[in-house]
Write an enzyme that holds these catalytic residues in place. Sequence first.
Site, PDB file in Angstrom:
ATOM      1  N   LYS A 121    -101.517 107.592  38.525  1.00 49.10           N
ATOM      2  CA  LYS A 121    -101.790 106.601  39.572  1.00 49.10           C
ATOM      3  C   LYS A 121    -100.482 106.195  40.219  1.00 49.10           C
ATOM      4  O   LYS A 121     -99.505 105.901  39.519  1.00 49.10           O
ATOM      5  CB  LYS A 121    -102.432 105.361  38.911  1.00 49.10           C
ATOM      6  N   LYS A 172     -95.220 101.115  34.005  1.00 46.62           N
ATOM      7  CA  LYS A 172     -95.924  99.944  34.556  1.00 46.62           C
ATOM      8  C   LYS A 172     -97.390  99.912  34.122  1.00 46.62           C
ATOM      9  O   LYS A 172     -97.893  98.880  33.678  1.00 46.62           O
ATOM     10  CB  LYS A 172     -95.838 100.038  36.091  1.00 46.62           C
ATOM     11  N   LYS A 209     -96.827 109.472  41.758  1.00 47.07           N
ATOM     12  CA  LYS A 209     -96.288 108.942  43.025  1.00 47.07           C
ATOM     13  C   LYS A 209     -96.274 110.063  44.057  1.00 47.07           C
ATOM     14  O   LYS A 209     -96.271 111.237  43.708  1.00 47.07           O
ATOM     15  CB  LYS A 209     -94.853 108.426  42.840  1.00 47.07           C
ATOM     16  N   THR A 217     -99.794  92.758  45.176  1.00 46.65           N
ATOM     17  CA  THR A 217     -98.438  92.933  44.637  1.00 46.65           C
ATOM     18  C   THR A 217     -97.678  91.612  44.709  1.00 46.65           C
ATOM     19  O   THR A 217     -97.057  91.184  43.729  1.00 46.65           O
ATOM     20  CB  THR A 217     -97.703  94.053  45.400  1.00 46.65           C
ATOM     21  N   ASN A 256     -95.265  93.883  52.984  1.00 46.45           N
ATOM     22  CA  ASN A 256     -96.472  93.473  52.283  1.00 46.45           C
ATOM     23  C   ASN A 256     -96.134  92.691  51.009  1.00 46.45           C
ATOM     24  O   ASN A 256     -96.616  91.574  50.801  1.00 46.45           O
ATOM     25  CB  ASN A 256     -97.306  94.723  51.969  1.00 46.45           C
ATOM     26  N   SER A 283    -105.521  97.802  42.250  1.00 50.07           N
ATOM     27  CA  SER A 283    -105.968  99.168  42.557  1.00 50.07           C
ATOM     28  C   SER A 283    -106.913  99.661  41.466  1.00 50.07           C
ATOM     29  O   SER A 283    -107.918 100.309  41.735  1.00 50.07           O
ATOM     30  CB  SER A 283    -104.773 100.118  42.631  1.00 50.07           C
TER      31      SER A 283
HETATM   32  P1  NAD Z   1     -93.480  97.443  53.424  1.00 45.83           P
HETATM   33  O1  NAD Z   1     -93.328  98.714  54.142  1.00 45.83           O
HETATM   34  O2  NAD Z   1     -94.659  96.588  53.695  1.00 45.83           O
HETATM   35  O3  NAD Z   1     -92.188  96.505  53.639  1.00 45.83           O
HETATM   36  C1  NAD Z   1     -90.895  96.919  53.388  1.00 45.83           C
HETATM   37  C2  NAD Z   1     -89.986  95.833  53.916  1.00 45.83           C
HETATM   38  O4  NAD Z   1     -88.637  96.132  53.579  1.00 45.83           O
HETATM   39  C3  NAD Z   1     -90.011  95.667  55.425  1.00 45.83           C
HETATM   40  O5  NAD Z   1     -89.980  94.291  55.748  1.00 45.83           O
HETATM   41  C4  NAD Z   1     -88.710  96.323  55.879  1.00 45.83           C
HETATM   42  O6  NAD Z   1     -88.254  95.822  57.103  1.00 45.83           O
HETATM   43  C5  NAD Z   1     -87.825  95.939  54.726  1.00 45.83           C
HETATM   44  N1  NAD Z   1     -86.620  96.746  54.614  1.00 45.83           N
HETATM   45  C6  NAD Z   1     -86.458  98.079  54.741  1.00 45.83           C
HETATM   46  N2  NAD Z   1     -85.166  98.404  54.579  1.00 45.83           N
HETATM   47  C7  NAD Z   1     -84.506  97.254  54.345  1.00 45.83           C
HETATM   48  C8  NAD Z   1     -83.158  96.908  54.106  1.00 45.83           C
HETATM   49  N3  NAD Z   1     -82.224  97.850  54.074  1.00 45.83           N
HETATM   50  N4  NAD Z   1     -82.839  95.610  53.903  1.00 45.83           N
HETATM   51  C9  NAD Z   1     -83.789  94.656  53.926  1.00 45.83           C
HETATM   52  N5  NAD Z   1     -85.069  94.914  54.149  1.00 45.83           N
HETATM   53  C10 NAD Z   1     -85.434  96.181  54.359  1.00 45.83           C
HETATM   54  O7  NAD Z   1     -93.362  97.834  51.876  1.00 45.83           O
HETATM   55  P2  NAD Z   1     -93.933  97.068  50.627  1.00 45.83           P
HETATM   56  O8  NAD Z   1     -95.247  97.634  50.315  1.00 45.83           O
HETATM   57  O9  NAD Z   1     -93.738  95.602  50.803  1.00 45.83           O
HETATM   58  O10 NAD Z   1     -92.922  97.604  49.500  1.00 45.83           O
HETATM   59  C11 NAD Z   1     -91.667  96.982  49.235  1.00 45.83           C
HETATM   60  C12 NAD Z   1     -91.247  97.345  47.827  1.00 45.83           C
HETATM   61  O11 NAD Z   1     -92.267  96.936  46.928  1.00 45.83           O
HETATM   62  C13 NAD Z   1     -91.065  98.857  47.584  1.00 45.83           C
HETATM   63  O12 NAD Z   1     -90.035  99.063  46.643  1.00 45.83           O
HETATM   64  C14 NAD Z   1     -92.383  99.267  46.983  1.00 45.83           C
HETATM   65  O13 NAD Z   1     -92.281 100.444  46.203  1.00 45.83           O
HETATM   66  C15 NAD Z   1     -92.682  98.038  46.153  1.00 45.83           C
HETATM   67  N6  NAD Z   1     -94.078  97.932  45.782  1.00 45.83           N
HETATM   68  C16 NAD Z   1     -95.059  97.780  46.710  1.00 45.83           C
HETATM   69  C17 NAD Z   1     -96.380  97.717  46.299  1.00 45.83           C
HETATM   70  C18 NAD Z   1     -97.508  97.483  47.266  1.00 45.83           C
HETATM   71  O14 NAD Z   1     -98.659  97.397  46.809  1.00 45.83           O
HETATM   72  N7  NAD Z   1     -97.274  97.340  48.529  1.00 45.83           N
HETATM   73  C19 NAD Z   1     -96.705  97.819  44.941  1.00 45.83           C
HETATM   74  C20 NAD Z   1     -95.665  97.952  44.017  1.00 45.83           C
HETATM   75  C21 NAD Z   1     -94.370  98.015  44.454  1.00 45.83           C
END
Ligand code: NAD
Length: 428
Positions: free
Chosen positions: A66, A90, A102, A186, A217, A354
């Site tokens: 997953k 996790k 992934k 998340t 997000n 999920s």
């Molecule tokens: P997203 O695409 O919604 O948002 C990413 C954010 O990071 C955006 O605001 C973008 O502008 C910002 N960003 C990108 N580069 C940057 C930088 N250099 N400096 C500062 N900000 C920057 O992605 P997300 O889903 O929020 O994921 C963010 C992190 O959380 C990732 O590491 C992802 O793997 C992790 N994550 C997300 C989920 C999920 O369900 N969405 C679950 C587990 C982990």
Amino acid sequence: MDVFKDAVSRLNRLGMEAGIDLEVLQTLNYPEQTVTAALPVRMDNGRTEIFVGHRCRFNSALGPTKGGIRYHPGVTVEEVQALALWMTIKCSLANIPYGGGKGGVTVDPKSLSPMELERLSRSYMRAMVDVVGPCRDIPAPDVYTNARIMGWMADEYERIKRQKEPGVITGKPIELGGSLGRDEATGRGAYLVTRQLAQKLNWNPGDIRVALQGFGNAGYHVARLLHADGYRIVAVSDSQGAIYSEKGFDVESLYKYKQEQRKLEAVYCEGSVCSLQEHQRISNEELLELDVDLLIPAALEGVINESNASRIKAPVIVEVANGPIDSGADALLEQQGIQVLPDVLANAGGVVVSYFEWVQNRQGWAWGLEQVRERLQETLAEAFDNMWQVHKDEGVPLRNAAYAVALRRISKAISSHGTQEYFQNGEG
Ligand code: NAD
């Protein structure tokens, strides 16, 4: 060192400290399967462009693999494998019946039109159709992918299989079998475990100044919920830059403005009238090094490393992004007495909901929002308590404790599949 080697070296170090069998660690040094595929996409100008996509099923000892699919120009096969390894830890820590996986595509999604994005997403699913499946490997959203993209992929899978299979992918639109509460999961999960940590540390939310890197997000929802509890969100950044205000920001206004203008500015909105709140522009690097009480990296991996770890001032870091702290920085932060709530717990809310979505798809029964939120809270509270117990009993940092809980569970599953005891007992 590349990100996968770094993830493996940390896994081996923490695994050995937790007394995990060497055969188990060896098994977890390699992914079970990684597929790299060319993804041809007909662009709007009529030409065909080839993108490269990956899917990794890291380890399936505890169940089908997953993990999300990332669209980013920096995606590499090593990054996908590292993320799949972290998913393995996790899911085990959260005690949900999944292994880790992934996927990713090396692409700048902002440069594609919506139609091109749809064709790319369908092309990815066509390439990976034999890798994924509701009992084999179940993708979800990650950086720069969302419910709409999951919907296109689910639709492509179902067209190829000629049957409805909503459990093949999670994070779908509600109308296609998505779960209520998945979009915020998340961030909500990160908020819930931060709240548990705050109780242990006797925090008064009003005294806690928070710096947040990444306002997507995950970052938005955790900031929204902390702000509602009275935490002061004093710095926020996205890929364009960072803003700071000692007074703290109103998170909903920031979000609204960013949605409308596609940039971060500090605003207070009443009705449709927005006025600029005084704030300072800072760099993304400065944000990480601010003198705050809580630092939340919620963007990309490796942002805290040996080059800047000694300048981090926040006494507590909640890792909402995956792998924001590399293994070289672990020891430096520990020496400074900085407590890290690790990613494998702090961002597990997404995969937990999920899992609920997959269960609902298989049951053919949709749960209410409150039911989703309550079960999320129960699942994460148990994972937090298990981690905390090992932290206290064995006197190890939280990341070590989280890995110990997860690896011991995986280890039992691997040895239940295996025959080592049979040979050792010599009955044959
Ligand atoms: P997203 O695409 O919604 O948002 C990413 C954010 O990071 C955006 O605001 C973008 O502008 C910002 N960003 C990108 N580069 C940057 C930088 N250099 N400096 C500062 N900000 C920057 O992605 P997300 O889903 O929020 O994921 C963010 C992190 O959380 C990732 O590491 C992802 O793997 C992790 N994550 C997300 C989920 C999920 O369900 N969405 C679950 C587990 C982990």
